[in-house]
Design a protein around this motif. Structure first.
Motif, PDB file in Angstrom:
ATOM      1  N   ARG A  95       0.829  -1.201   0.000  1.00 41.75           N
ATOM      2  CA  ARG A  95       0.000   0.000   0.000  1.00 41.75           C
ATOM      3  C   ARG A  95       0.870   1.260   0.000  1.00 41.75           C
ATOM      4  N   GLU A 121       1.000   4.076  -2.780  1.00 39.75           N
ATOM      5  CA  GLU A 121       0.811   5.483  -2.457  1.00 39.75           C
ATOM      6  C   GLU A 121       1.969   6.326  -2.992  1.00 39.75           C
ATOM      7  N   ASN A 146       1.608   6.463  -6.726  1.00 37.70           N
ATOM      8  CA  ASN A 146       0.525   7.386  -7.060  1.00 37.70           C
ATOM      9  C   ASN A 146       0.990   8.834  -6.923  1.00 37.70           C
TER      10      ASN A 146
END
Length: 203
Positions: free
Chosen positions: A29, A33, A36
């Protein structure tokens, strides 16, 4: 007691697996992140660059024209693909044909070198010089007179009768040489030889 310990060990192992999975998911994750965030930064940079470039060409092309071009490009993807395929085929053909053209070029060069060794180009150069001299020193009227003279010469050769020359006596020959036509012809040849000799001595 041993059974309880064994069960606790099993539970601990499972907890370790679960914790590892949780940590892996957390790491994944976090990576997503970060990815992103990086993509957002790249997108913002691309947007800023695109906006800056669009502002530079805004007086030449509007946003509507740009989108129209993009839609036109999207509609012709198949045609562009065919075009690129043909270009690739043409490049492949040229790569296959290039060795042959190289051999032709080498053969042509060898042939021209051979002509140069023989003296063919030197002869052409001299012939060109000859033609240049003729053009500078001969007029159209001279060419016309020469053409008529050659034509009359060929006609006279056809009409010449060698049998008549065998039957001609000495007095007949003297009489013939005394005629106006023969005198004119002889005078022409004598004048020709005289001028030719003078010009030849000047060179």
């Amino acid at each position: 007691m041993d059974d309880i310990q064994e069960k606790l060990d099993v539970v601990n192992k499972k907890l370790d697996i679960v914790l590892e999975e949780v940590y892996a998911q957390k790491t994944h994750r976090k990576s997503m992140e970060d990815l992103n965030a990086d993509l957002m930064k790249i997108g913002e940079s691309v947007y800023d660059i695109a906006l800056e470039n669009l502002e530079e060409v805004s007086e030449y092309a509007s946003i509507d024209n740009v989108f129209y071009f993009l839609k036109k490009l999207a509609r012709n993807i198949d045609n562009l693909t065919k075009l690129f395929n043909r270009l690739e085929s043409l490049i492949d053909f040229w790569e296959s044909f290039e060795p042959l053209t190289r051999e032709i070029a080498i053969s042509t060069q060898d042939y021209l070198d051979n002509l140069e060794k023989i003296g063919y180009f030197s002869l052409l150069k001299e012939f060109k010089s000859l033609m240049d001299d003729l053009v500078k020193n001969i007029t159209v009227e001279d060419v016309n007179r020469l053409s008529k003279t050659l034509l009359l010469t060929f006609k006279a050769l056809k009409l010449a009768d060698t049998k008549k020359a065998d039957d001609l006596s000495f007095l007949g020959m003297v009489k013939l040489l005394n005629s106006k036509e023969i005198k004119t012809t002889l005078a022409f040849f004598v004048s020709f030889l005289e001028h030719f000799n003078k010009l030849n001595q000047k060179q």
